[in-house]
Motif scaffolding. Structure first.
Motif, PDB file in Angstrom:
ATOM      1  N   ILE A 199      43.577  41.450  38.268  1.00  0.00           N
ATOM      2  CA  ILE A 199      44.050  41.074  39.600  1.00  0.00           C
ATOM      3  C   ILE A 199      43.353  39.828  40.149  1.00  0.00           C
ATOM      4  O   ILE A 199      42.300  39.407  39.665  1.00  0.00           O
ATOM      5  CB  ILE A 199      43.885  42.240  40.600  1.00  0.00           C
ATOM      6  CG1 ILE A 199      42.407  42.616  40.784  1.00  0.00           C
ATOM      7  CG2 ILE A 199      44.711  43.437  40.151  1.00  0.00           C
ATOM      8  CD1 ILE A 199      42.161  43.645  41.880  1.00  0.00           C
TER       9      ILE A 199
ATOM     10  N   SER B  13      45.989  40.895  44.756  1.00  0.00           N
ATOM     11  CA  SER B  13      47.350  40.693  44.275  1.00  0.00           C
ATOM     12  C   SER B  13      47.394  40.781  42.758  1.00  0.00           C
ATOM     13  O   SER B  13      46.418  40.443  42.069  1.00  0.00           O
ATOM     14  CB  SER B  13      47.904  39.338  44.741  1.00  0.00           C
ATOM     15  OG  SER B  13      47.087  38.267  44.311  1.00  0.00           O
ATOM     16  N   TYR B  14      48.536  41.230  42.269  1.00  0.00           N
ATOM     17  CA  TYR B  14      48.774  41.321  40.830  1.00  0.00           C
ATOM     18  C   TYR B  14      49.994  40.483  40.497  1.00  0.00           C
ATOM     19  O   TYR B  14      51.068  40.675  41.069  1.00  0.00           O
ATOM     20  CB  TYR B  14      49.005  42.771  40.410  1.00  0.00           C
ATOM     21  CG  TYR B  14      49.193  42.950  38.918  1.00  0.00           C
ATOM     22  CD1 TYR B  14      48.223  42.524  38.021  1.00  0.00           C
ATOM     23  CD2 TYR B  14      50.349  43.546  38.410  1.00  0.00           C
ATOM     24  CE1 TYR B  14      48.384  42.682  36.658  1.00  0.00           C
ATOM     25  CE2 TYR B  14      50.519  43.717  37.035  1.00  0.00           C
ATOM     26  CZ  TYR B  14      49.530  43.280  36.167  1.00  0.00           C
ATOM     27  OH  TYR B  14      49.689  43.449  34.810  1.00  0.00           O
TER      28      TYR B  14
ATOM     29  N   THR C 273      44.820  52.746  44.528  1.00  0.00           N
ATOM     30  CA  THR C 273      45.475  51.773  43.660  1.00  0.00           C
ATOM     31  C   THR C 273      46.651  51.115  44.380  1.00  0.00           C
ATOM     32  O   THR C 273      47.132  51.597  45.412  1.00  0.00           O
ATOM     33  CB  THR C 273      45.976  52.426  42.366  1.00  0.00           C
ATOM     34  OG1 THR C 273      46.988  53.389  42.677  1.00  0.00           O
ATOM     35  CG2 THR C 273      44.832  53.088  41.612  1.00  0.00           C
TER      36      THR C 273
ATOM     37  N   THR D 187      45.115  49.703  35.831  1.00  0.00           N
ATOM     38  CA  THR D 187      43.702  49.929  35.530  1.00  0.00           C
ATOM     39  C   THR D 187      43.367  51.414  35.602  1.00  0.00           C
ATOM     40  O   THR D 187      42.673  51.958  34.730  1.00  0.00           O
ATOM     41  CB  THR D 187      42.821  49.126  36.503  1.00  0.00           C
ATOM     42  OG1 THR D 187      43.079  47.732  36.319  1.00  0.00           O
ATOM     43  CG2 THR D 187      41.350  49.413  36.286  1.00  0.00           C
TER      44      THR D 187
ATOM     45  N   HIS E 126      39.527  44.389  36.516  1.00  0.00           N
ATOM     46  CA  HIS E 126      40.360  44.914  35.432  1.00  0.00           C
ATOM     47  C   HIS E 126      39.559  46.011  34.741  1.00  0.00           C
ATOM     48  O   HIS E 126      38.441  46.322  35.144  1.00  0.00           O
ATOM     49  CB  HIS E 126      40.817  43.819  34.476  1.00  0.00           C
ATOM     50  CG  HIS E 126      39.725  43.089  33.751  1.00  0.00           C
ATOM     51  ND1 HIS E 126      38.704  42.419  34.390  1.00  0.00           N
ATOM     52  CD2 HIS E 126      39.490  42.892  32.414  1.00  0.00           C
ATOM     53  CE1 HIS E 126      37.895  41.855  33.508  1.00  0.00           C
ATOM     54  NE2 HIS E 126      38.345  42.135  32.294  1.00  0.00           N
TER      55      HIS E 126
ATOM     56  N   ASP F  75      50.272  48.294  43.416  1.00  0.00           N
ATOM     57  CA  ASP F  75      51.129  47.744  42.365  1.00  0.00           C
ATOM     58  C   ASP F  75      51.242  46.223  42.422  1.00  0.00           C
ATOM     59  O   ASP F  75      51.165  45.557  41.394  1.00  0.00           O
ATOM     60  CB  ASP F  75      52.525  48.359  42.443  1.00  0.00           C
ATOM     61  CG  ASP F  75      52.531  49.824  42.064  1.00  0.00           C
ATOM     62  OD1 ASP F  75      51.858  50.184  41.080  1.00  0.00           O
ATOM     63  OD2 ASP F  75      53.200  50.617  42.756  1.00  0.00           O
ATOM     64  N   THR F  76      51.474  45.676  43.600  1.00  0.00           N
ATOM     65  CA  THR F  76      51.700  44.235  43.716  1.00  0.00           C
ATOM     66  C   THR F  76      50.680  43.559  44.626  1.00  0.00           C
ATOM     67  O   THR F  76      49.996  42.622  44.220  1.00  0.00           O
ATOM     68  CB  THR F  76      53.122  43.948  44.236  1.00  0.00           C
ATOM     69  OG1 THR F  76      54.068  44.586  43.374  1.00  0.00           O
ATOM     70  CG2 THR F  76      53.404  42.456  44.236  1.00  0.00           C
ATOM     71  N   ASP F  77      50.587  44.029  45.861  1.00  0.00           N
ATOM     72  CA  ASP F  77      49.671  43.429  46.828  1.00  0.00           C
ATOM     73  C   ASP F  77      48.990  44.517  47.640  1.00  0.00           C
ATOM     74  O   ASP F  77      49.575  45.569  47.934  1.00  0.00           O
ATOM     75  CB  ASP F  77      50.420  42.487  47.783  1.00  0.00           C
ATOM     76  CG  ASP F  77      51.082  41.334  47.074  1.00  0.00           C
ATOM     77  OD1 ASP F  77      50.362  40.410  46.634  1.00  0.00           O
ATOM     78  OD2 ASP F  77      52.318  41.357  46.936  1.00  0.00           O
ATOM     79  N   TYR F  78      47.743  44.229  48.030  1.00  0.00           N
ATOM     80  CA  TYR F  78      47.012  45.156  48.889  1.00  0.00           C
ATOM     81  C   TYR F  78      45.984  44.367  49.695  1.00  0.00           C
ATOM     82  O   TYR F  78      45.300  43.488  49.155  1.00  0.00           O
ATOM     83  CB  TYR F  78      46.303  46.233  48.071  1.00  0.00           C
ATOM     84  CG  TYR F  78      45.563  47.234  48.923  1.00  0.00           C
ATOM     85  CD1 TYR F  78      46.258  48.227  49.614  1.00  0.00           C
ATOM     86  CD2 TYR F  78      44.183  47.173  49.058  1.00  0.00           C
ATOM     87  CE1 TYR F  78      45.576  49.140  50.423  1.00  0.00           C
ATOM     88  CE2 TYR F  78      43.505  48.082  49.851  1.00  0.00           C
ATOM     89  CZ  TYR F  78      44.206  49.063  50.528  1.00  0.00           C
ATOM     90  OH  TYR F  78      43.546  49.968  51.330  1.00  0.00           O
TER      91      TYR F  78
ATOM     92  N   HIS G 169      44.073  47.992  40.402  1.00  0.00           N
ATOM     93  CA  HIS G 169      45.507  48.049  40.126  1.00  0.00           C
ATOM     94  C   HIS G 169      45.859  49.376  39.480  1.00  0.00           C
ATOM     95  O   HIS G 169      45.034  50.000  38.794  1.00  0.00           O
ATOM     96  CB  HIS G 169      45.918  46.895  39.209  1.00  0.00           C
ATOM     97  CG  HIS G 169      47.400  46.732  39.120  1.00  0.00           C
ATOM     98  ND1 HIS G 169      48.143  47.321  38.125  1.00  0.00           N
ATOM     99  CD2 HIS G 169      48.278  46.083  39.927  1.00  0.00           C
ATOM    100  CE1 HIS G 169      49.420  47.022  38.313  1.00  0.00           C
ATOM    101  NE2 HIS G 169      49.533  46.268  39.399  1.00  0.00           N
TER     102      HIS G 169
ATOM    103  N   GLY H 130      46.855  44.623  34.363  1.00  0.00           N
ATOM    104  CA  GLY H 130      46.104  45.090  35.519  1.00  0.00           C
ATOM    105  C   GLY H 130      45.049  44.141  36.038  1.00  0.00           C
ATOM    106  O   GLY H 130      44.343  44.480  36.998  1.00  0.00           O
TER     107      GLY H 130
END
Length: 359
Positions: free
Chosen positions: A183, A172-173, A155, A137, A113, A157-160, A134, A181
């Protein structure tokens, strides 16, 4: 301190007003010692005293690094090192810890974060690393620039899914909790989960729910930790890494804080209790009365937690470090969360229940 054999208080068997009761605010000498198992062997080692950091492999090239107050991590891959966070309390010791186990360069940095107490030394990794975080962030670091916290270069938004040199980390967020932000970082092969500032293993966590911004989301994140199949938790703070058992203990403790805070809000929001507190302060001292009201609720919830026998029969002060100093701050924050973030049971109907100072 409390009588250990006294039964826990409830919303129906305590006095309406004890703002002057400073329960939960004892002098320093009255606090019990932390549980003996809170301080692991490294903390008193000559190496730690000399170097100021401890590094330990959790599993499969995933390492935990701590200054004894702040935690970070790194993963050694075939192609280089992935660092997770860079607290200023570690600073260049983060590089030293990496050099203790590998001569491979740091190629990637993950920001948990945006808070500077966890990534405020990220500049030590140099300009050539890829920084993953994220999108929120990145937005915050662009808005409040800091040369020691370089802006993320990648960056999501939801998953990477980040795969480097045969190592996979799932990012994941799940929404705002400690801050926007923040995660979840999961290493499935090693079964290591990194989530910062949600719990502090073995302790009651820093005051005001670790200075978190969304308390309802922060509570939700505690439960979300247990949805992962992990053996180790890098949590960001204090003396040790976490396990599923330390997570469960923290969840139980903060459930008690919530129960005590809810009982306090219910009890002291009744008109008779509120009027008694305001009368005690004087009607020409509204803010004094308000402070007494909040203090009454915080003291009530603090006493509830400190006197309660937990699931294993111990008091919380016997299970977690910092309970007698931190609970009062958590109680205030959680009762404010109840008043501000959670559903209200009712509202004033037209022409009914006027404020007491208008009667």
């Amino acid at each position: 301190m409390c009588d250990n054999h006294q039964k826990p208080i409830t919303a129906t068997d305590t006095p309406a007003f004890f703002a002057i009761d400073n329960y939960g605010f004892p002098e320093a000498g009255e606090h019990p010692a932390d549980p003996p198992n809170y301080y692991p062997p490294y903390f008193t080692s000559e190496r730690f005293k000399k170097l100021g950091y401890h590094v330990e492999e959790l599993r499969g090239g995933f390492y935990w690094v701590t200054s004894g107050g702040y935690d970070a991590a790194f993963v050694v891959t075939e192609d280089g090192v992935i660092a997770i966070d860079a607290p200023p309390t570690l600073g260049e010791n983060m590089l030293a810890a990496i050099e203790d186990v590998t001569d491979k360069p740091v190629t990637h940095v993950i920001y948990s974060h945006w808070h500077s107490d966890h990534i405020g030394a990220a500049s030590v990794f140099g300009p050539g690393v890829q920084i993953v975080a994220h999108a929120i962030t990145k937005e915050l670091l662009e808005r409040f620039p800091d040369p020691n916290r370089p802006v993320p270069t990648l960056t999501f938004d939801t998953d990477y899914t980040l795969t480097v040199g045969g190592v996979t980390l799932e990012l994941s967020y799940k929404g705002e909790n400690h801050c926007p932000g923040n995660i979840f970082i999961y290493a499935p092969a090693q079964k290591v989960l990194t989530v910062i500032d949600i719990i502090s293993p073995g302790s009651a966590t820093f005051m005001h729910c670790d200075a978190s911004q969304n308390i309802t989301g922060w509570y939700q994140a505690q439960e979300q930790l247990l949805k992962f199949d992990f053996d180790f938790l890098v949590a960001g703070h204090h003396m040790r890494y976490g396990t599923p058992e330390t997570v469960k203990a923290s969840i139980e403790y903060f459930a008690d804080v919530l129960d005590g805070a809810q009982a306090a809000v219910d009890r002291f929001s009744r008109s008779d209790a509120l009027i008694g507190i305001l009368d005690g302060a004087g009607w020409d001292k509204v803010f004094v009365g308000t402070e007494n009201w909040i203090n009454s609720m915080a003291n009530y919830a603090t006493r509830y937690v400190l006197e309660k026998r937990t699931s294993n029969g111990q008091l919380w002060s016997e299970r977690l470090a910092g309970v007698t100093t931190q609970t009062k701050y958590h109680a205030y924050t959680v009762l404010e969360s109840i008043r501000l973030e959670r559903p209200r049971p009712n509202y004033r109907l037209r022409g009914e229940n006027p404020p007491p100072f208008l009667t």
